[in-house]
Design a protein around this motif. Structure first.
Motif, mmCIF file in Angstrom:
data_model
loop_
_atom_site.group_PDB
_atom_site.id
_atom_site.type_symbol
_atom_site.label_atom_id
_atom_site.label_comp_id
_atom_site.label_asym_id
_atom_site.label_seq_id
_atom_site.Cartn_x
_atom_site.Cartn_y
_atom_site.Cartn_z
ATOM 1 N N MET A 167 -40.005 -42.230 -2.823
ATOM 2 C CA MET A 167 -39.489 -43.095 -3.176
ATOM 3 C C MET A 167 -38.207 -43.106 -3.362
ATOM 4 N N ALA A 168 -37.559 -41.809 -2.623
ATOM 5 C CA ALA A 168 -36.165 -41.302 -3.053
ATOM 6 C C ALA A 168 -36.194 -41.954 -0.942
ATOM 7 N N MET A 169 -37.339 -41.684 -0.142
ATOM 8 C CA MET A 169 -36.913 -42.544 1.182
ATOM 9 C C MET A 169 -37.225 -44.096 1.317
ATOM 10 N N GLY A 170 -37.726 -44.712 0.334
ATOM 11 C CA GLY A 170 -37.646 -46.060 0.172
ATOM 12 C C GLY A 170 -36.143 -46.940 -0.084
ATOM 13 N N ARG A 251 -42.801 -49.499 -6.792
ATOM 14 C CA ARG A 251 -41.994 -49.668 -5.901
ATOM 15 C C ARG A 251 -41.783 -49.730 -4.863
ATOM 16 N N ALA A 252 -42.159 -48.447 -4.376
ATOM 17 C CA ALA A 252 -42.156 -48.186 -3.106
ATOM 18 C C ALA A 252 -43.155 -48.689 -2.477
ATOM 19 N N GLN A 253 -44.337 -49.116 -3.193
ATOM 20 C CA GLN A 253 -45.101 -49.518 -2.437
ATOM 21 C C GLN A 253 -44.102 -51.565 -2.028
ATOM 22 N N ALA A 254 -43.864 -52.195 -2.548
ATOM 23 C CA ALA A 254 -43.225 -53.417 -3.181
ATOM 24 C C ALA A 254 -42.382 -53.826 -2.204
ATOM 25 N N VAL A 264 -47.791 -45.658 2.659
ATOM 26 C CA VAL A 264 -48.053 -44.085 2.306
ATOM 27 C C VAL A 264 -47.531 -42.975 2.986
ATOM 28 N N ASP A 265 -46.520 -43.604 4.251
ATOM 29 C CA ASP A 265 -46.447 -42.822 5.414
ATOM 30 C C ASP A 265 -45.214 -42.434 4.796
#
Ligand code: ADP
Ligand code: MG
Length: 339
Positions: A167-170, A251-254, A264-265
């Motif tokens: 999530m932080a990367m997103g 949310r990261a997926q979206a 997933v990366d």
């Protein structure tokens, strides 16, 4: 802002801290003999770990404390007093420093099991001809049965992730792609929050340490696979990771889908999430699940510790996947990149 004004303000505002007999104001702090036995230190450099146009001073203070809280949690300990080194460059005025301390206070209140114990007991303040450099040393108390190490995982242990990954990367992707004020940014509040105010798992870490529920543990600051590697080398083991079990937040997926990337990366190699990864006996999983349910922390069993060295990432059919997953590693002496 002048150094002695800042120190005077800090001293005037300081509350007594349990376990600290003398705090800010003398040449050194005096700690009670049995108050602390863990020490963690983390430094944040402007331009490398944070940018002032991505995060408020409160956010930066929160993150500076949270990354240390996460290290103490990963030892199964409870956080105590902290010491702060501030090298302040241009633009870090009194209001900015005030915000920084406010952010640390908010993080302690939100995350620490005993917030009153987590307060500044000393530090040092200098100017800086270049970037801001913030360094925090956090004391902690190990559980009675001893700190949880990286080196004590056992073959056959389940590999468990506590908390969210990626999530932080997103959030960082959002900040890089959409400038301040752009409605694009406002669509991803949960990811921005994860990047700016990571929720170190202090209560869970301390409970795991106290109950002796895991064999080995570390926190994920530089990316899951990279940090796992530290535990594997320390324990003399390897691991099989089931990629379908690796947590990916919706949310990261979206966001990743919208950008044509793979969420997933981010979960495998993104940094700054401050999740915990542990090696636990299979017979302890039920109790771990009950504890996580009670503390409302997501838990996923993502793999198994094996004798053969190295990390094997496999799909549901057991096929090995090859990816260019790399965590974050600093190139020392090389010009700083963007955070
Ligand atoms: P000295 O010159 O003897 O090293 P300082 O003037 O640097 O002392 O510090 C005086 C007191 O203020 C010490 O207790 C020190 O721990 C505290 N202090 C200095 N800077 C900070 C800071 N940024 N945050 C918290 N405490 C600080
Ligand atoms: Mg000094």
């Amino acid at each position: 802002m002048r150094e002695f004004d800042l120190i005077g303000q800090l001293a005037a505002r300081a509350q007594p801290i349990p376990g600290v007999s003398v705090g800010i104001g003398d040449d050194a702090a005096v700690l009670e003999p049995d108050a602390c036995d863990l020490v963690a230190l983390d430094t944040m450099v402007e331009g490398l770990h944070f940018k002032r146009d991505f995060s408020s001073p409160q956010d930066i203070g929160w993150k500076l404390l949270a990354c240390n809280l996460s290290d103490i949690a990963a030892m199964g300990g409870e956080p105590r007093a902290y010491f702060l080194s501030l090298s302040l460059g241009e633009g870090a005025d009194a209001a900015w420093v005030e915000g920084l301390y406010e952010g640390m206070r908010l993080a302690a209140e939100a995350l620490a099991p005993r917030a009153a114990c987590v307060a500044p007991a000393g530090g040092d303040t200098t100017g800086s001809p270049g970037p801001l450099v913030l360094s925090l040393t956090l004391m902690g108390k190990a559980p009675a049965r001893g700190a949880v190490l990286r080196s004590t995982a056992r073959e056959g242990d389940a590999i468990v992730v506590f908390g969210e990954l990626g999530m932080a990367m997103g959030g960082l992707e959002v900040l890089r792609r959409w400038p301040q004020g752009d409605p694009g940014r406002a669509r991803w509040p949960a990811l921005l929050e994860a990047h700016r105010r990571p929720r170190a798992l202090c209560r869970l870490g301390a409970a795991l340490g106290e109950r002796g529920l895991v064999h080995a543990m570390l926190d994920v600051s530089d990316g899951l696979l990279q940090d796992m590697g530290h535990m594997l080398r320390a324990s003399g083991l390897g691991a099989r990771i089931f990629v379908e079990e690796v947590p990916v937040h919706p949310r990261a997926q979206a966001l990743a889908q919208e950008l044509g990337l793979e969420a997933v990366d981010w979960s495998l190699s993104g940094g700054d999430d401050y999740a915990l990864v542990a090696a636990a006996g299979v017979d302890q999983l039920e109790e771990l699940e009950a504890l996580c349910a009670q503390l409302q922390v997501p838990m996923r069993r993502i793999g198994v510790m094996e004798a053969q060295a190295g990390v094997r990432v496999v799909d549901a059919q057991g096929r090995a996947l090859r990816g260019a997953w790399r965590g974050h590693e600093h190139n020392l002496g090389v010009k700083a990149g963007e955070p």
